[in-house]
Design a protein around this motif. Structure first.
Motif, PDB file in Angstrom:
ATOM      1  N   ALA A   1      14.137  -7.404   1.819  1.00 59.55           N
ATOM      2  CA  ALA A   1      13.304  -8.437   1.187  1.00 59.55           C
ATOM      3  C   ALA A   1      13.618  -9.814   1.771  1.00 59.55           C
ATOM      4  O   ALA A   1      12.705 -10.557   2.146  1.00 59.55           O
ATOM      5  CB  ALA A   1      13.508  -8.440  -0.321  1.00 59.55           C
ATOM      6  N   TYR A   2      14.887 -10.138   1.875  1.00 59.48           N
ATOM      7  CA  TYR A   2      15.246 -11.447   2.421  1.00 59.48           C
ATOM      8  C   TYR A   2      14.873 -11.562   3.899  1.00 59.48           C
ATOM      9  O   TYR A   2      14.434 -12.624   4.343  1.00 59.48           O
ATOM     10  CB  TYR A   2      16.731 -11.750   2.175  1.00 59.48           C
ATOM     11  CG  TYR A   2      16.995 -12.053   0.716  1.00 59.48           C
ATOM     12  CD1 TYR A   2      16.415 -13.160   0.090  1.00 59.48           C
ATOM     13  CD2 TYR A   2      17.796 -11.218  -0.046  1.00 59.48           C
ATOM     14  CE1 TYR A   2      16.636 -13.426  -1.251  1.00 59.48           C
ATOM     15  CE2 TYR A   2      18.026 -11.485  -1.393  1.00 59.48           C
ATOM     16  CZ  TYR A   2      17.441 -12.593  -1.986  1.00 59.48           C
ATOM     17  OH  TYR A   2      17.650 -12.853  -3.316  1.00 59.48           O
TER      18      TYR A   2
ATOM     19  N   THR B   1       4.433 -13.392  -6.835  1.00 54.05           N
ATOM     20  CA  THR B   1       5.377 -12.331  -7.174  1.00 54.05           C
ATOM     21  C   THR B   1       4.813 -11.052  -6.559  1.00 54.05           C
ATOM     22  O   THR B   1       3.628 -10.762  -6.723  1.00 54.05           O
ATOM     23  CB  THR B   1       5.555 -12.165  -8.694  1.00 54.05           C
ATOM     24  OG1 THR B   1       4.331 -11.767  -9.278  1.00 54.05           O
ATOM     25  CG2 THR B   1       6.052 -13.451  -9.329  1.00 54.05           C
TER      26      THR B   1
ATOM     27  N   THR C   1       9.951 -11.284  -4.476  1.00 47.55           N
ATOM     28  CA  THR C   1       9.756  -9.838  -4.528  1.00 47.55           C
ATOM     29  C   THR C   1      10.411  -9.268  -5.772  1.00 47.55           C
ATOM     30  O   THR C   1      11.448  -9.752  -6.221  1.00 47.55           O
ATOM     31  CB  THR C   1      10.299  -9.136  -3.274  1.00 47.55           C
ATOM     32  OG1 THR C   1      11.644  -9.532  -3.063  1.00 47.55           O
ATOM     33  CG2 THR C   1       9.474  -9.480  -2.051  1.00 47.55           C
TER      34      THR C   1
ATOM     35  N   ALA D   1       4.968 -10.014   2.092  1.00 51.43           N
ATOM     36  CA  ALA D   1       5.890 -11.156   2.196  1.00 51.43           C
ATOM     37  C   ALA D   1       5.962 -11.648   3.644  1.00 51.43           C
ATOM     38  O   ALA D   1       5.972 -12.854   3.902  1.00 51.43           O
ATOM     39  CB  ALA D   1       7.272 -10.768   1.677  1.00 51.43           C
TER      40      ALA D   1
ATOM     41  N   THR E   1      11.225 -13.406   1.852  1.00 54.74           N
ATOM     42  CA  THR E   1      11.154 -13.666   0.420  1.00 54.74           C
ATOM     43  C   THR E   1      12.183 -14.714   0.004  1.00 54.74           C
ATOM     44  O   THR E   1      13.256 -14.820   0.600  1.00 54.74           O
ATOM     45  CB  THR E   1      11.348 -12.358  -0.373  1.00 54.74           C
ATOM     46  OG1 THR E   1      11.022 -12.566  -1.725  1.00 54.74           O
ATOM     47  CG2 THR E   1      12.770 -11.857  -0.293  1.00 54.74           C
TER      48      THR E   1
ATOM     49  N   LEU F   1       6.768  -5.660   1.043  1.00 52.31           N
ATOM     50  CA  LEU F   1       7.464  -6.559   1.967  1.00 52.31           C
ATOM     51  C   LEU F   1       6.576  -6.928   3.155  1.00 52.31           C
ATOM     52  O   LEU F   1       6.749  -7.979   3.755  1.00 52.31           O
ATOM     53  CB  LEU F   1       8.778  -5.938   2.433  1.00 52.31           C
ATOM     54  CG  LEU F   1       9.800  -5.677   1.329  1.00 52.31           C
ATOM     55  CD1 LEU F   1      11.069  -5.073   1.913  1.00 52.31           C
ATOM     56  CD2 LEU F   1      10.101  -6.937   0.539  1.00 52.31           C
TER      57      LEU F   1
ATOM     58  N   TYR G   1      14.699 -12.133  -4.923  1.00 49.26           N
ATOM     59  CA  TYR G   1      14.570 -10.689  -5.157  1.00 49.26           C
ATOM     60  C   TYR G   1      14.925 -10.466  -6.619  1.00 49.26           C
ATOM     61  O   TYR G   1      16.044 -10.762  -7.049  1.00 49.26           O
ATOM     62  CB  TYR G   1      15.549  -9.980  -4.219  1.00 49.26           C
ATOM     63  CG  TYR G   1      15.684  -8.498  -4.358  1.00 49.26           C
ATOM     64  CD1 TYR G   1      14.853  -7.640  -3.646  1.00 49.26           C
ATOM     65  CD2 TYR G   1      16.688  -7.938  -5.146  1.00 49.26           C
ATOM     66  CE1 TYR G   1      15.024  -6.259  -3.724  1.00 49.26           C
ATOM     67  CE2 TYR G   1      16.855  -6.566  -5.235  1.00 49.26           C
ATOM     68  CZ  TYR G   1      16.021  -5.731  -4.519  1.00 49.26           C
ATOM     69  OH  TYR G   1      16.193  -4.368  -4.587  1.00 49.26           O
TER      70      TYR G   1
ATOM     71  N   SER H   1       7.462 -16.685  -1.824  1.00 50.63           N
ATOM     72  CA  SER H   1       7.383 -15.252  -2.137  1.00 50.63           C
ATOM     73  C   SER H   1       8.577 -14.821  -2.977  1.00 50.63           C
ATOM     74  O   SER H   1       9.720 -15.098  -2.623  1.00 50.63           O
ATOM     75  CB  SER H   1       7.382 -14.418  -0.856  1.00 50.63           C
ATOM     76  OG  SER H   1       6.259 -14.702  -0.077  1.00 50.63           O
TER      77      SER H   1
END
Length: 131
Positions: free
Chosen positions: A89-90, A48, A76, A62, A94, A59, A97, A74
């Protein structure tokens, strides 16, 4: 299994500990460098990662995980959600989210997903009743 919690604030770190402690050995990092040191010495099932870490961008961690330990899942987390940060994030690799405060059910489901992805039996959990 080993789980990494990358969080620089005590309250969220404690909440994650309470929710995740029965799923494996927990490791903690407050910075990206601390997290990388743990990732280089342990096989981490999932991590996390707080997006905002003492002025660092979580990020970036990640992205590092995606390049160097791609089997680590991962997740986030952020206290300041936005469409842009979710998209970022994606893009960083990750899997999920999440926003603070944490949704216990969502975290347990993500832990279960990580176990499934690694073909591991899912442990009993005090907050989770099997269906």
């Amino acid at each position: 299994p080993h789980i990494l919690i990358v969080e620089d604030e005590n309250g969220p770190r404690y909440a994650l500990t309470i929710i995740l402690r029965s799923f494996g050995t927990l490791h903690y990092a407050k910075t990206i460098q601390e997290a990388i040191a743990i990732l280089e010495t342990h096989t981490i099932l999932f991590a996390t990662i707080d997006i905002r870490l003492n002025g660092e961008n979580g990020l970036k961690l990640a992205e590092w995980i995606q390049r160097h330990t791609p089997t680590t899942i991962s997740i986030t987390v952020t206290g300041n959600p936005s469409i842009q940060s979710a998209q970022d994030a994606y893009r960083s690799g990750t899997t999920q989210y999440l926003t603070k405060p944490f949704n216990t059910t969502a975290l347990i489901q993500l832990a279960q997903y990580a176990y499934t992805q690694h073909h591991l039996p899912f442990p009993a959990h005090p907050f989770h009743s099997p269906n």
